[in-house]
Write a protein that holds these residues in place. Structure first.
Motif, PDB file in Angstrom:
ATOM      1  N   ILE A  65       0.845  -1.194   0.000  1.00  0.00           N
ATOM      2  CA  ILE A  65       0.000   0.000   0.000  1.00  0.00           C
ATOM      3  C   ILE A  65       0.881   1.245   0.000  1.00  0.00           C
ATOM      4  CG2 ILE A  65      -1.773   1.308   1.249  1.00  0.00           C
ATOM      5  CD1 ILE A  65      -2.642  -1.269   2.569  1.00  0.00           C
ATOM      6  N   THR A  66       0.548   2.184  -0.859  1.00  0.00           N
ATOM      7  CA  THR A  66       1.219   3.483  -0.866  1.00  0.00           C
ATOM      8  C   THR A  66       0.172   4.560  -0.613  1.00  0.00           C
ATOM      9  OG1 THR A  66       2.882   2.737  -2.446  1.00  0.00           O
ATOM     10  CG2 THR A  66       2.632   5.108  -2.173  1.00  0.00           C
ATOM     11  N   THR A  67       0.420   5.393   0.392  1.00  0.00           N
ATOM     12  CA  THR A  67      -0.524   6.457   0.742  1.00  0.00           C
ATOM     13  C   THR A  67       0.183   7.804   0.651  1.00  0.00           C
ATOM     14  OG1 THR A  67      -1.661   4.955   2.274  1.00  0.00           O
ATOM     15  CG2 THR A  67      -2.131   7.301   2.484  1.00  0.00           C
ATOM     16  N   THR A  68      -0.434   8.732  -0.038  1.00  0.00           N
ATOM     17  CA  THR A  68       0.124  10.080  -0.201  1.00  0.00           C
ATOM     18  C   THR A  68      -0.893  11.094   0.308  1.00  0.00           C
ATOM     19  OG1 THR A  68       1.278   9.315  -2.199  1.00  0.00           O
ATOM     20  CG2 THR A  68       1.170  11.690  -1.823  1.00  0.00           C
ATOM     21  N   ILE A  69      -0.439  11.997   1.186  1.00  0.00           N
ATOM     22  CA  ILE A  69      -1.343  12.965   1.808  1.00  0.00           C
ATOM     23  C   ILE A  69      -0.733  14.357   1.744  1.00  0.00           C
ATOM     24  CG2 ILE A  69      -2.577  13.606   3.919  1.00  0.00           C
ATOM     25  CD1 ILE A  69      -2.228  10.667   4.831  1.00  0.00           C
ATOM     26  N   VAL A  70      -1.554  15.330   1.381  1.00  0.00           N
ATOM     27  CA  VAL A  70      -1.182  16.740   1.498  1.00  0.00           C
ATOM     28  C   VAL A  70      -2.109  17.350   2.550  1.00  0.00           C
ATOM     29  CG1 VAL A  70      -1.118  18.987   0.358  1.00  0.00           C
ATOM     30  CG2 VAL A  70      -0.288  16.946  -0.844  1.00  0.00           C
ATOM     31  N   GLN A  71      -1.532  17.967   3.546  1.00  0.00           N
ATOM     32  CA  GLN A  71      -2.278  18.459   4.692  1.00  0.00           C
ATOM     33  C   GLN A  71      -3.527  19.254   4.308  1.00  0.00           C
ATOM     34  OE1 GLN A  71      -2.139  17.844   7.801  1.00  0.00           O
ATOM     35  NE2 GLN A  71      -3.051  19.554   8.901  1.00  0.00           N
TER      36      GLN A  71
END
Length: 243
Positions: A65-71
C-alpha cells in the motif's frame, strides 16, 4: 433564612460543578499537551505532506500500500491485490476510485460519505491545535490496555466522526484508536492498535499497527511501514479524477 440557606447550597453546588468541569478541561489539555510533545511538538505544525509505503498482511496475503497525503487538501492510496491496483483519492469535497477488482477500470466517483471519511485522513497532525480545527475533545477516564495504563480521550471531528484515543500514561503515544464513521450508509467501527513508534525528521509515527473493522468481522489486518517521507514534494494533480 431557610431560603438564603437553600440559595447558598445551590450556589455552592454550581461552583463545585463548574470547578469540576474546569479541572477536567485542564486535565485533558495537560494530557493533550504531553501527547503533542511526545509526538514531536511544534514540528507537527510543519507537516505539509507525507508519503507512506507499507505492507498489509491480510488473509495470508502480503498487500503493498502506498498512501500520499497533502495536509488538509488531498489523500490518495494505491493498494495492489493479486496484480490489480485499487486507487482511492479525495481532493477537497470530491473523491474517486479505480477498482478493477469490482470491474471498474476507469475512475468513478466515490459516495459522499466515503469522501467525508477519507477527507478526515488529510489531517496529518491529529490533536495538535485541536481547538482551532473545531474538534471537540473530552477525557473519559482511565483504563488498562494490554497491561499499559492509558487515558481515554474522545475526539469528535466537525464531520461527526468519533475517535477514541487511548493515550499511554507512560509515553503519551496513542496506543489504540477506536473510530466510528459512516461508509455507504452503514455505521462502521474500526480499531487500530499502534506500536513501534519511530522518529522521522523529529516527528514520531507508529510503524506497526493491527486493524480490525466491523466491515470485515473476524479479520485482523497487520500493517508495517517500510518507508515514510516527511514533506515530500507532491504533484497536486495525483488527487484529481482522471478523465
Amino acid at each position: 433564612m431557610q431560603h438564603s440557606k437553600s440559595l447558598l447550597r445551590l450556589l455552592t453546588l454550581l461552583m463545585i460543578t463548574c470547578l469540576g468541569h474546569a479541572v477536567l478541561a485542564q486535565n485533558v489539555d495537560d494530557i493533550v499537551a504531553k501527547h503533542i510533545k511526545a509526538m514531536g511538538g511544534d514540528k507537527l505544525g510543519q507537516l505539509q505532506s507525507m508519503k507512506i509505503t507499507a505492507e498489509m498482511d491480510i488473509m495470508n496475503m502480503k498487500v503493498p500500500i502506498t498512501t500520499t497525503i497533502v495536509q488538509n487538501k488531498g489523500f490518495r492510496s494505491e493498494t495492489t491485490v493479486q496484480g490489480m491496483t485499487v486507487v482511492q483519492a479525495v481532493s477537497g469535497n470530491t473523491g474517486w476510485t479505480i477498482n478493477p477488482m469490482a470491474g471498474n477500470t476507469k475512475a468513478v466517483a466515490l459516495p459522499e460519505d466515503a469522501v467525508k471519511s477519507l477527507a478526515n485522513e488529510t489531517d496529518l497532525t491529529g490533536l495538535y491545535r485541536y481547538k482551532e480545527k473545531g474538534y471537540k475533545v473530552t477525557l473519559d477516564g482511565e483504563e488498562e490496555l494490554a497491561g499499559a495504563k492509558v487515558y481515554k480521550v474522545t475526539m469528535i471531528l466537525p464531520s461527526g466522526v468519533r475517535r477514541i484515543n487511548y493515550i499511554s500514561k507512560d509515553t503519551f503515544y496513542i496506543l489504540k484508536i477506536v473510530a466510528q464513521t459512516k461508509v455507504n450508509g452503514q455505521d462502521i467501527m474500526s480499531e487500530n492498535t499502534q506500536s513501534d513508534f519511530r522518529a522521522v525528521d523529529g516527528v514520531y509515527y507508529p510503524f506497526a499497527s493491527e486493524v480490525t473493522t466491523s466491515a470485515m468481522p473476524g479479520t485482523k489486518m497487520g500493517l508495517k511501514i517500510t518507508a515514510l517521507e516527511i514533506n515530500p514534494k507532491i504533484d497536486p494533480k495525483i488527487f484529481e479524477m482522471p478523465q
